[in-house]
Design a protein around this motif. Structure first.
Motif, PDB file in Angstrom:
ATOM      1  N   TYR A 140      11.476  -0.681  -6.143  1.00 54.67           N
ATOM      2  CA  TYR A 140      11.636   0.239  -7.286  1.00 54.67           C
ATOM      3  C   TYR A 140      10.473   1.225  -7.359  1.00 54.67           C
ATOM      4  CZ  TYR A 140      14.909  -3.376  -8.701  1.00 54.67           C
ATOM      5  OH  TYR A 140      15.947  -4.278  -8.721  1.00 54.67           O
ATOM      6  N   PRO A 141      10.740   2.526  -7.552  1.00 55.54           N
ATOM      7  CA  PRO A 141       9.641   3.478  -7.756  1.00 55.54           C
ATOM      8  C   PRO A 141       8.800   3.054  -8.965  1.00 55.54           C
ATOM      9  CG  PRO A 141      11.713   4.650  -7.425  1.00 55.54           C
ATOM     10  CD  PRO A 141      12.051   3.192  -7.559  1.00 55.54           C
ATOM     11  N   PHE A 142       7.507   3.105  -8.818  1.00 58.29           N
ATOM     12  CA  PHE A 142       6.513   2.669  -9.815  1.00 58.29           C
ATOM     13  C   PHE A 142       6.577   1.140  -9.990  1.00 58.29           C
ATOM     14  CE2 PHE A 142       7.532   7.117 -10.764  1.00 58.29           C
ATOM     15  CZ  PHE A 142       6.287   7.682 -10.574  1.00 58.29           C
ATOM     16  N   GLY A 143       7.764   0.614 -10.293  1.00 57.01           N
ATOM     17  CA  GLY A 143       8.003  -0.828 -10.147  1.00 57.01           C
ATOM     18  C   GLY A 143       7.420  -1.759 -11.177  1.00 57.01           C
TER      19      GLY A 143
ATOM     20  N   PHE B 213       0.869  -1.180   0.000  1.00 57.33           N
ATOM     21  CA  PHE B 213       0.000   0.000   0.000  1.00 57.33           C
ATOM     22  C   PHE B 213       0.910   1.236   0.000  1.00 57.33           C
ATOM     23  CE2 PHE B 213       0.364   1.501   4.443  1.00 57.33           C
ATOM     24  CZ  PHE B 213       0.902   0.386   5.075  1.00 57.33           C
ATOM     25  N   HIS B 214       0.299   2.425  -0.119  1.00 61.61           N
ATOM     26  CA  HIS B 214       1.103   3.655  -0.037  1.00 61.61           C
ATOM     27  C   HIS B 214       0.710   4.395   1.237  1.00 61.61           C
ATOM     28  CE1 HIS B 214       1.784   2.709  -4.307  1.00 61.61           C
ATOM     29  NE2 HIS B 214       2.919   3.359  -4.143  1.00 61.61           N
ATOM     30  N   GLY B 215      -0.202   5.373   1.110  1.00 61.57           N
ATOM     31  CA  GLY B 215      -0.620   6.125   2.285  1.00 61.57           C
ATOM     32  C   GLY B 215      -2.009   5.738   2.754  1.00 61.57           C
TER      33      GLY B 215
ATOM     34  N   ALA C 189      14.669   0.872   1.231  1.00 60.64           N
ATOM     35  CA  ALA C 189      14.937   1.981   0.304  1.00 60.64           C
ATOM     36  C   ALA C 189      13.987   1.927  -0.889  1.00 60.64           C
ATOM     37  CB  ALA C 189      16.369   1.894  -0.181  1.00 60.64           C
ATOM     38  N   HIS C 190      13.503   3.096  -1.302  1.00 61.55           N
ATOM     39  CA  HIS C 190      12.611   3.216  -2.469  1.00 61.55           C
ATOM     40  C   HIS C 190      13.268   4.205  -3.438  1.00 61.55           C
ATOM     41  CE1 HIS C 190       8.846   2.767  -4.514  1.00 61.55           C
ATOM     42  NE2 HIS C 190       8.346   3.946  -4.224  1.00 61.55           N
ATOM     43  N   ALA C 191      14.555   3.969  -3.698  1.00 54.29           N
ATOM     44  CA  ALA C 191      15.407   4.866  -4.486  1.00 54.29           C
ATOM     45  C   ALA C 191      15.610   6.188  -3.730  1.00 54.29           C
ATOM     46  CB  ALA C 191      14.849   5.117  -5.876  1.00 54.29           C
TER      47      ALA C 191
ATOM     48  N   PHE D 266      15.531   9.561  -5.492  1.00 52.56           N
ATOM     49  CA  PHE D 266      14.448  10.333  -6.113  1.00 52.56           C
ATOM     50  C   PHE D 266      13.315   9.379  -6.456  1.00 52.56           C
ATOM     51  CE2 PHE D 266      18.347  12.530  -7.286  1.00 52.56           C
ATOM     52  CZ  PHE D 266      18.061  13.810  -6.847  1.00 52.56           C
ATOM     53  N   HIS D 267      12.092   9.814  -6.248  1.00 49.57           N
ATOM     54  CA  HIS D 267      10.974   8.964  -6.627  1.00 49.57           C
ATOM     55  C   HIS D 267      10.738   9.084  -8.131  1.00 49.57           C
ATOM     56  CE1 HIS D 267       7.112   7.052  -6.931  1.00 49.57           C
ATOM     57  NE2 HIS D 267       7.336   6.530  -5.747  1.00 49.57           N
ATOM     58  N   TRP D 268      11.561   8.319  -8.871  1.00 51.05           N
ATOM     59  CA  TRP D 268      11.459   8.395 -10.330  1.00 51.05           C
ATOM     60  C   TRP D 268      11.815   7.034 -10.923  1.00 51.05           C
ATOM     61  CZ3 TRP D 268       8.430  11.512 -12.331  1.00 51.05           C
ATOM     62  CH2 TRP D 268       8.414  11.716 -13.714  1.00 51.05           C
TER      63      TRP D 268
ATOM     64  N   SER E 111       4.775  -0.812   2.538  1.00 51.67           N
ATOM     65  CA  SER E 111       4.267   0.491   2.117  1.00 51.67           C
ATOM     66  C   SER E 111       5.390   1.224   1.393  1.00 51.67           C
ATOM     67  CB  SER E 111       3.826   1.285   3.345  1.00 51.67           C
ATOM     68  OG  SER E 111       3.527   2.617   2.970  1.00 51.67           O
ATOM     69  N   ASP E 112       5.050   1.938   0.330  1.00 50.01           N
ATOM     70  CA  ASP E 112       6.059   2.646  -0.467  1.00 50.01           C
ATOM     71  C   ASP E 112       5.962   4.157  -0.291  1.00 50.01           C
ATOM     72  OD1 ASP E 112       6.968   0.291  -1.495  1.00 50.01           O
ATOM     73  OD2 ASP E 112       6.481   0.735  -3.586  1.00 50.01           O
ATOM     74  N   ASP E 113       7.048   4.821  -0.550  1.00 51.64           N
ATOM     75  CA  ASP E 113       7.206   6.273  -0.677  1.00 51.64           C
ATOM     76  C   ASP E 113       7.638   6.937   0.635  1.00 51.64           C
ATOM     77  OD1 ASP E 113       6.266   5.660  -3.182  1.00 51.64           O
ATOM     78  OD2 ASP E 113       4.607   7.088  -3.179  1.00 51.64           O
ATOM     79  N   GLY E 114       6.837   6.740   1.709  1.00 53.38           N
ATOM     80  CA  GLY E 114       7.190   7.376   2.994  1.00 53.38           C
ATOM     81  C   GLY E 114       6.324   8.573   3.323  1.00 53.38           C
TER      82      GLY E 114
END
Ligand SMILES: [Zn+2]
Length: 342
Positions: free
Chosen positions: A266-269, A32-34, A226-228, A230-232, A91-94
């Motif tokens: 990986y961002p987007f992944g 999930f994210h947020g 880690a999710h990279a 930069f989120h790109w 969960s991704d992004d933070g």
């Protein structure tokens, strides 16, 4: 023609009762994210579960599956068939709402989880570039714009904006990071002439955690990955140096601020977001495992730096059948991994 197991399971997930699918189950990772108390604009808050929907999912996972910490993954991969109901929750992004909303619910149900943070955004507080671009496409005044590397574009009536956003963000994601940065900076400058501050305030859902907040989650037992930086995307259009930095930097930042960092997401992944040099950089940076957003189940035959994960929808009424059927994604995952071999 004989159907593969994957095809059968995929079809079955929508028709068969969960108890019939259960024997086919294998360990999986869910994402999930947020989580927000209230979604005020679903076009913008695309990454956030509402609290009620998230609580339903968490309750269901607790009652029907074994949610394990990532530290158990190595052991689970030795005997996937013995772990038909094992789940790794991530969960991704933070986002800051991981601390204010998600963490409490997950703690109430004693579920372990891993949080993958994009460290540049934790360092700087700068919003996700895809989020900033979405604000531009949805809220910039009706006008003709020339955005570097995207060319001229016309923003018109409200009804056309969601489609313009989807199309524009897809084009942005295909760019290399330096060009995408220039394009997003131009969009941000347009918004800054208007009500950018009010938009950022209205959508506080997309604000990132600070390092002390990440540390607070880590103290509560959340694994930090880690999710990279930069989120790109980390696709083949990026330079090798950029990909190496995207893999190394977040690990160094997390280890400096929090502690050991063994996992990467990986961002987007998805397949267009990950190039061969990306997973090699993740492997070479010393991570034990890397996670994509391709569907599948976790088994030892999979490249450990290209593990599958399923992104949870905002409502998941059929989770009991869906989880065992995720295994149906493995043939596609394996075919892609064969193309990505070094
Ligand atoms: Zn992300």
């Amino acid at each position: 023609m004989v159907k593969g197991l994957g095809q059968l399971l995929r079809g079955a997930a929508s028709r068969l009762p969960a108890r019939l699918l259960r024997p086919f189950g294998r360990p999986v990772a869910l994402l999930f994210h947020g989580v927000e108390a209230r979604i005020v604009d679903a076009r913008v808050q695309t990454n956030h579960h509402d609290l009620a929907g998230f609580s339903d999912i968490v309750k269901f996972l607790k009652g029907n599956f074994d949610v394990l910490p990532l530290s158990a993954l190595k052991e689970v991969l030795r005997h996937p068939a013995r772990h038909r109901r094992s789940i790794f929750l991530m969960s991704d992004d933070g986002y800051a709402n991981n601390l204010t909303e998600a963490a409490g619910i997950l703690a109430d149900f004693a579920l372990p989880w891993t949080l993958f943070v994009s460290t540049h955004h934790i360092d700087s507080g700068r919003r996700n570039p895809a989020f900033l671009a979405r604000l531009f496409f949805l809220f910039a005044p009706d006008e003709h714009y020339v955005i570097p590397h995207l060319g001229p574009l016309e923003l018109g009536p409200p009804a056309s904006r969601a489609q313009a956003a989807a199309r524009g963000i897809a084009r942005l994601k295909a760019l290399d990071a330096a060009r995408a940065d220039e394009a997003v900076a131009t969009m941000e400058a347009v918004l800054a002439e208007g009500d950018l501050a009010a938009l950022l305030e209205r959508f506080r859902s997309d604000a990132f955690l600070t390092w002390p907040q990440v540390a607070a989650l880590a103290r509560r037992g959340v694994e930090i990955g880690a999710h990279a930086h930069f989120h790109w995307p980390m696709h083949g259009g990026q330079t090798k140096d950029y990909l190496i930095r995207q893999a190394r930097l977040p690990r160094a930042r997390i280890e400096a601020e929090i502690g050991p960092c063994r996992y990467f997401a990986y961002p987007f992944g998805n397949t267009p977001d990950i190039g061969r040099a990306a997973w090699q950089a993740v492997r070479d940076a010393g991570y034990d495992y890397g996670f994509t957003t391709l569907s599948g189940s976790l088994d030892a035959g999979i490249n450990p730096w290209l593990m599958p994960r399923y992104g949870l929808r905002f409502r998941e009424p059929r989770l009991a059948s869906l989880v065992p059927a995720l295994r149906a994604g493995n043939p596609r995952l394996r075919a892609w991994q064969r193309q990505m071999r070094d």
